[in-house]
Design a protein around this motif. Structure first.
Motif, PDB file in Angstrom:
ATOM      1  N   TRP A  59     -16.114 -11.495 -18.075  1.00  0.00           N
ATOM      2  CA  TRP A  59     -14.812 -11.988 -17.446  1.00  0.00           C
ATOM      3  C   TRP A  59     -13.873 -10.917 -17.275  1.00  0.00           C
ATOM      4  CZ3 TRP A  59     -14.317 -15.938 -14.465  1.00  0.00           C
ATOM      5  CH2 TRP A  59     -14.932 -17.044 -14.523  1.00  0.00           C
ATOM      6  N   GLY A  60     -13.675 -10.088 -18.401  1.00  0.00           N
ATOM      7  CA  GLY A  60     -12.725  -9.030 -18.339  1.00  0.00           C
ATOM      8  C   GLY A  60     -13.050  -7.911 -17.482  1.00  0.00           C
ATOM      9  N   LEU A  61     -14.627  -7.681 -17.392  1.00  0.00           N
ATOM     10  CA  LEU A  61     -14.975  -6.618 -16.213  1.00  0.00           C
ATOM     11  C   LEU A  61     -14.700  -7.122 -14.744  1.00  0.00           C
ATOM     12  CD1 LEU A  61     -16.706  -4.102 -15.412  1.00  0.00           C
ATOM     13  CD2 LEU A  61     -18.716  -5.382 -16.050  1.00  0.00           C
ATOM     14  N   ALA A  62     -15.095  -8.540 -14.671  1.00  0.00           N
ATOM     15  CA  ALA A  62     -14.844  -9.117 -13.370  1.00  0.00           C
ATOM     16  C   ALA A  62     -13.538  -9.082 -12.911  1.00  0.00           C
ATOM     17  CB  ALA A  62     -15.238 -10.491 -13.302  1.00  0.00           C
ATOM     18  N   ARG A  63     -12.403  -9.206 -13.723  1.00  0.00           N
ATOM     19  CA  ARG A  63     -10.913  -8.951 -13.374  1.00  0.00           C
ATOM     20  C   ARG A  63     -10.866  -7.526 -12.994  1.00  0.00           C
ATOM     21  NH1 ARG A  63     -10.583 -12.184 -18.423  1.00  0.00           N
ATOM     22  NH2 ARG A  63     -10.314 -14.173 -18.003  1.00  0.00           N
ATOM     23  N   GLN A  64     -11.535  -6.627 -13.771  1.00  0.00           N
ATOM     24  CA  GLN A  64     -11.038  -5.196 -13.396  1.00  0.00           C
ATOM     25  C   GLN A  64     -11.504  -4.803 -12.096  1.00  0.00           C
ATOM     26  OE1 GLN A  64     -12.473  -2.497 -16.441  1.00  0.00           O
ATOM     27  NE2 GLN A  64     -11.972  -3.948 -18.190  1.00  0.00           N
ATOM     28  N   LEU A  65     -12.716  -5.322 -11.646  1.00  0.00           N
ATOM     29  CA  LEU A  65     -13.645  -4.884 -10.482  1.00  0.00           C
ATOM     30  C   LEU A  65     -13.154  -5.690  -9.329  1.00  0.00           C
ATOM     31  CD1 LEU A  65     -17.124  -4.742 -12.044  1.00  0.00           C
ATOM     32  CD2 LEU A  65     -15.420  -2.865 -11.540  1.00  0.00           C
ATOM     33  N   THR A  66     -12.466  -6.989  -9.337  1.00  0.00           N
ATOM     34  CA  THR A  66     -12.410  -7.567  -8.366  1.00  0.00           C
ATOM     35  C   THR A  66     -10.757  -7.088  -7.693  1.00  0.00           C
ATOM     36  OG1 THR A  66     -13.009  -9.683  -9.402  1.00  0.00           O
ATOM     37  CG2 THR A  66     -11.484  -9.706  -7.422  1.00  0.00           C
ATOM     38  N   ASN A  67     -10.643  -6.839  -6.382  1.00  0.00           N
ATOM     39  CA  ASN A  67      -9.491  -6.396  -5.555  1.00  0.00           C
ATOM     40  C   ASN A  67      -9.459  -4.993  -5.893  1.00  0.00           C
ATOM     41  OD1 ASN A  67      -9.107  -8.980  -4.799  1.00  0.00           O
ATOM     42  ND2 ASN A  67      -8.242  -9.486  -6.738  1.00  0.00           N
ATOM     43  N   PHE A  68     -10.270  -4.093  -6.706  1.00  0.00           N
ATOM     44  CA  PHE A  68     -10.112  -2.874  -6.912  1.00  0.00           C
ATOM     45  C   PHE A  68      -9.513  -1.886  -5.618  1.00  0.00           C
ATOM     46  CE2 PHE A  68     -11.230   1.538  -8.289  1.00  0.00           C
ATOM     47  CZ  PHE A  68     -10.127   1.776  -9.403  1.00  0.00           C
ATOM     48  N   HIS A  69     -10.412  -2.264  -4.783  1.00  0.00           N
ATOM     49  CA  HIS A  69     -10.329  -1.363  -3.326  1.00  0.00           C
ATOM     50  C   HIS A  69      -9.272  -1.773  -2.517  1.00  0.00           C
ATOM     51  CE1 HIS A  69     -11.985  -5.270  -1.884  1.00  0.00           C
ATOM     52  NE2 HIS A  69     -11.972  -4.751  -0.988  1.00  0.00           N
ATOM     53  N   ILE A  70      -8.337  -2.864  -3.076  1.00  0.00           N
ATOM     54  CA  ILE A  70      -6.977  -3.112  -2.151  1.00  0.00           C
ATOM     55  C   ILE A  70      -5.671  -3.242  -2.832  1.00  0.00           C
ATOM     56  CG2 ILE A  70      -8.594  -4.357  -0.388  1.00  0.00           C
ATOM     57  CD1 ILE A  70      -7.468  -7.002  -1.884  1.00  0.00           C
ATOM     58  N   GLN A  71      -5.788  -2.196  -3.677  1.00  0.00           N
ATOM     59  CA  GLN A  71      -4.460  -2.407  -4.585  1.00  0.00           C
ATOM     60  C   GLN A  71      -3.361  -1.521  -4.017  1.00  0.00           C
ATOM     61  OE1 GLN A  71      -5.685  -0.548  -8.595  1.00  0.00           O
ATOM     62  NE2 GLN A  71      -6.583  -2.453  -9.106  1.00  0.00           N
ATOM     63  N   GLU A  72      -3.518  -0.842  -2.975  1.00  0.00           N
ATOM     64  CA  GLU A  72      -2.489  -0.266  -2.291  1.00  0.00           C
ATOM     65  C   GLU A  72      -2.296  -0.806  -0.922  1.00  0.00           C
ATOM     66  OE1 GLU A  72      -3.309   4.124  -2.199  1.00  0.00           O
ATOM     67  OE2 GLU A  72      -4.273   4.105  -4.007  1.00  0.00           O
ATOM     68  N   LEU A  73      -0.804  -0.445  -0.441  1.00  0.00           N
ATOM     69  CA  LEU A  73      -0.454  -0.981   0.792  1.00  0.00           C
ATOM     70  C   LEU A  73      -0.733   0.078   1.977  1.00  0.00           C
ATOM     71  CD1 LEU A  73       2.799  -2.567   0.082  1.00  0.00           C
ATOM     72  CD2 LEU A  73       0.768  -3.910   0.082  1.00  0.00           C
ATOM     73  N   ASP A  74      -1.301  -0.322   3.137  1.00  0.00           N
ATOM     74  CA  ASP A  74      -1.573   0.505   4.216  1.00  0.00           C
ATOM     75  C   ASP A  74      -0.021   0.827   4.902  1.00  0.00           C
ATOM     76  OD1 ASP A  74      -2.599   1.874   6.361  1.00  0.00           O
ATOM     77  OD2 ASP A  74      -3.318   0.049   7.295  1.00  0.00           O
ATOM     78  N   LEU A  75       0.700   1.929   4.457  1.00  0.00           N
ATOM     79  CA  LEU A  75       1.912   2.179   4.607  1.00  0.00           C
ATOM     80  C   LEU A  75       1.839   2.859   5.932  1.00  0.00           C
ATOM     81  CD1 LEU A  75       3.305   3.829   1.413  1.00  0.00           C
ATOM     82  CD2 LEU A  75       3.553   1.349   2.162  1.00  0.00           C
ATOM     83  N   ALA A  76       0.674   3.335   6.514  1.00  0.00           N
ATOM     84  CA  ALA A  76       0.657   4.174   7.798  1.00  0.00           C
ATOM     85  C   ALA A  76       0.604   3.165   8.871  1.00  0.00           C
ATOM     86  CB  ALA A  76      -0.539   5.006   7.785  1.00  0.00           C
ATOM     87  N   ASN A  77       0.362   1.930   8.934  1.00  0.00           N
ATOM     88  CA  ASN A  77       0.475   0.869   9.635  1.00  0.00           C
ATOM     89  C   ASN A  77       1.229  -0.352   9.469  1.00  0.00           C
ATOM     90  OD1 ASN A  77      -1.792   1.971  11.570  1.00  0.00           O
ATOM     91  ND2 ASN A  77      -2.959   1.785   9.452  1.00  0.00           N
ATOM     92  N   PRO A  78       2.647  -0.193   9.555  1.00  0.00           N
ATOM     93  CA  PRO A  78       3.692  -1.472   9.152  1.00  0.00           C
ATOM     94  C   PRO A  78       3.518  -2.388  10.442  1.00  0.00           C
ATOM     95  CG  PRO A  78       4.833   0.658   9.756  1.00  0.00           C
ATOM     96  CD  PRO A  78       3.611   0.955   9.685  1.00  0.00           C
ATOM     97  N   TYR A  79       4.041  -3.450  10.136  1.00  0.00           N
ATOM     98  CA  TYR A  79       4.358  -4.280  11.214  1.00  0.00           C
ATOM     99  C   TYR A  79       5.745  -5.270  11.084  1.00  0.00           C
ATOM    100  CZ  TYR A  79       1.423  -7.793   8.626  1.00  0.00           C
ATOM    101  OH  TYR A  79       1.334  -8.687   7.639  1.00  0.00           O
ATOM    102  N   ILE A  80       6.402  -5.638  12.044  1.00  0.00           N
ATOM    103  CA  ILE A  80       7.626  -6.213  11.955  1.00  0.00           C
ATOM    104  C   ILE A  80       7.639  -7.612  12.280  1.00  0.00           C
ATOM    105  CG2 ILE A  80      10.208  -6.071  12.843  1.00  0.00           C
ATOM    106  CD1 ILE A  80       9.971  -3.264  13.182  1.00  0.00           C
ATOM    107  N   ILE A  81       8.263  -8.388  11.539  1.00  0.00           N
ATOM    108  CA  ILE A  81       8.417  -9.976  11.862  1.00  0.00           C
ATOM    109  C   ILE A  81       9.695 -10.238  11.976  1.00  0.00           C
ATOM    110  CG2 ILE A  81       7.954 -12.225  11.414  1.00  0.00           C
ATOM    111  CD1 ILE A  81       5.267 -11.506   9.631  1.00  0.00           C
ATOM    112  N   GLU A  82      10.100 -10.631  13.021  1.00  0.00           N
ATOM    113  CA  GLU A  82      11.449 -11.006  13.482  1.00  0.00           C
ATOM    114  C   GLU A  82      11.841 -12.357  13.421  1.00  0.00           C
ATOM    115  OE1 GLU A  82      12.309  -9.927  17.610  1.00  0.00           O
ATOM    116  OE2 GLU A  82      12.173  -7.618  17.378  1.00  0.00           O
ATOM    117  N   ASN A  83      12.711 -12.833  12.647  1.00  0.00           N
ATOM    118  CA  ASN A  83      13.105 -14.012  12.256  1.00  0.00           C
ATOM    119  C   ASN A  83      14.716 -14.255  12.843  1.00  0.00           C
ATOM    120  OD1 ASN A  83      14.728 -12.511  10.388  1.00  0.00           O
ATOM    121  ND2 ASN A  83      13.653 -13.428   8.738  1.00  0.00           N
ATOM    122  N   GLY A  84      15.098 -13.735  13.660  1.00  0.00           N
ATOM    123  CA  GLY A  84      16.259 -14.257  14.215  1.00  0.00           C
ATOM    124  C   GLY A  84      17.613 -13.322  13.539  1.00  0.00           C
TER     125      GLY A  84
END
Length: 422
Positions: A59-84
């Motif tokens: 279980w400890g190893l599963a927690r380390q390995l899950t989501n490891f490849h998506i820990q950072e944000l894609d800062l090169a591709n932002p998108y804007i949501i307008e809410n008024g």
């Protein structure tokens, strides 16, 4: 016969062990005139298999390995949501596919989860998961499985697995026809032991002799390091390497073609600092030295440095275990000088197969750089030997007591001990 064990403990460990043994024994005897002859033969082949895991640690190893490849944000591709009133900038998770673990891939594939969707591994029931969702390397590197004769998932191997299979064989995990993960199969431990003996008891004048010879042959039937002091292929003094063919180089007298060469730098060797023949070390002038620390002090790294054929990533060089044949003579005699007194003597050589620590563990060599100071089995262990000699005198004093005086000598050879090898 075969013995099977399933075992677990309070710490969440679980394993299975299978021990098989096939043996044949034959004995015989014959009386020829004054000689009482006994003889025998023995053959034994064992097949030992074992698989062990620590389920709680998974279980400890599963927690380390899950989501490891998506820990950072894609800062090169932002998108804007307008809410008024306010605009909000969002970023998707950056998908570093090259960093995705095998467990994470298996989890998403099994439950049809998107590549960048965050997964809460603790929301799953243990029944939803299985050990084959991990790769062999993920489990081995973290010490959560130990096995031989089974694959890393606990399935019994139906064919032999060589040391090359362990380092090179890959399997198709995705079903796309392309090999992916290393299988890391480790063969069962299958030593072979053969022995034969003959013994003759006879009398000559007043001397009673008991003379015999036992021959033991032990074959560990596995791979061993070709050189116990060097994991990888090294140049010897007779090789056609650059430093050894340089016009300014002159090999010292007494240095044979098969002597291993040591240099001053691993990546860019410019000087030969010493040699080694088996366990004997020599300096650059060919003089025998007791401590090779001088060879280490002459290097740029401060460590003993062999002249490697290749400094690129490679695997250790192995060879087959060389079966050991041991001859054990056994001689005893007694000389009665009366009905109540006698002289006696015997000479025995007794051998014993290595009791432990001699099964090869390929995983130790795979992660040897991470296991500094760890104990590593020696698959090239030889049989232990005891040499025993005794000479004595026995005298009956009365019906209830006797006196025995003896002198003996005992020598133990090839005893198992822990040694540090650089």
């Amino acid at each position: 016969y075969s013995l099977y064990y399933n075992y677990g403990d309070q710490y969440g460990s679980y394993g299975v062990q299978e021990l098989e043994q096939f043996s044949m024994k034959a004995t015989g005897s014959a009386d020829i005139q004054d000689h009482a002859i006994q003889f025998g033969f023995e053959y034994e082949k064992r097949t030992d298999r074992s698989w062990f895991t620590a389920p709680v640690g998974l279980w400890g190893l599963a927690r380390q390995l899950t989501n490891f490849h998506i820990q950072e944000l894609d800062l090169a591709n932002p998108y804007i949501i307008e809410n008024g009133t306010f605009d909000t900038i969002y970023y998707d998770r950056l998908n570093k596919k090259e960093s995705q673990s095998r467990f994470d891939w298996s989890l998403r594939e099994k439950f049809n989860i998107g590549e960048i969707e965050y997964v809460d591994i603790d929301s799953y029931n243990p029944d939803d998961l299985s050990i084959d969702m991990f790769s062999a390397d993920e489990l081995n590197q973290n010490g959560l499985v130990s096995y031989y004769g089974y694959d890393y998932k606990g399935n019994k191997l139906t064919s032999s697995a060589s040391i090359n299979d362990f380092f090179f064989e890959r399997i198709d995990r995705d079903g796309d026809g392309e090999v992916d993960d290393y299988a890391r199969n480790i063969g069962a431990y299958e030593p072979i032991y053969t022995a034969g003996y003959i013994q003759d008891k006879f009398a000559f004048d007043d001397l009673i002799f008991n003379i015999g010879l036992r021959v033991d042959r032990f074959d560990a039937n596995q791979s061993v390091l070709a050189d116990e002091y060097c994991l990888y292929q090294s140049y010897t003094a007779g090789s056609n390497a650059d430093l050894l063919t340089d016009p300014n180089y002159q090999r010292p007298n007494g240095i044979g073609d098969d002597y291993v060469v040591y240099v001053n730098d691993l990546e860019n060797p410019t000087e030969i600092v010493g040699y080694r023949n088996g366990r004997d070390w020599y300096d650059q002038n060919g003089e025998l030295i007791v401590d090779p620390i001088g060879l280490a002090q002459a290097t740029t790294s401060g460590q003993i440095t062999p002249y490697l054929v290749s400094t690129e990533d490679s695997i250790p060089v192995f060879s087959d275990y060389e079966p050991q044949t041991t001859f054990s003579p056994r001689i005893s005699f007694s000389f009665p000088i009366s009905d109540e007194a006698q002289f006696f003597a015997h000479y025995d050589v007794i051998t014993q197969r290595p009791p432990s620590g001699n099964r090869i563990e390929p995983i130790d060599y795979l992660y040897i750089e991470d296991r500094v100071g760890a104990l590593i089995n020696n698959p090239n262990l030889k049989s232990e030997k005891t040499v025993d000699f005794e000479l004595g005198f026995a005298q009956t004093l009365n019906l209830k007591s006797s006196l025995t005086i003896s002198a003996f000598y005992r020598e133990l050879r090839d005893m198992i001990q822990i040694v540090k090898t650089n």
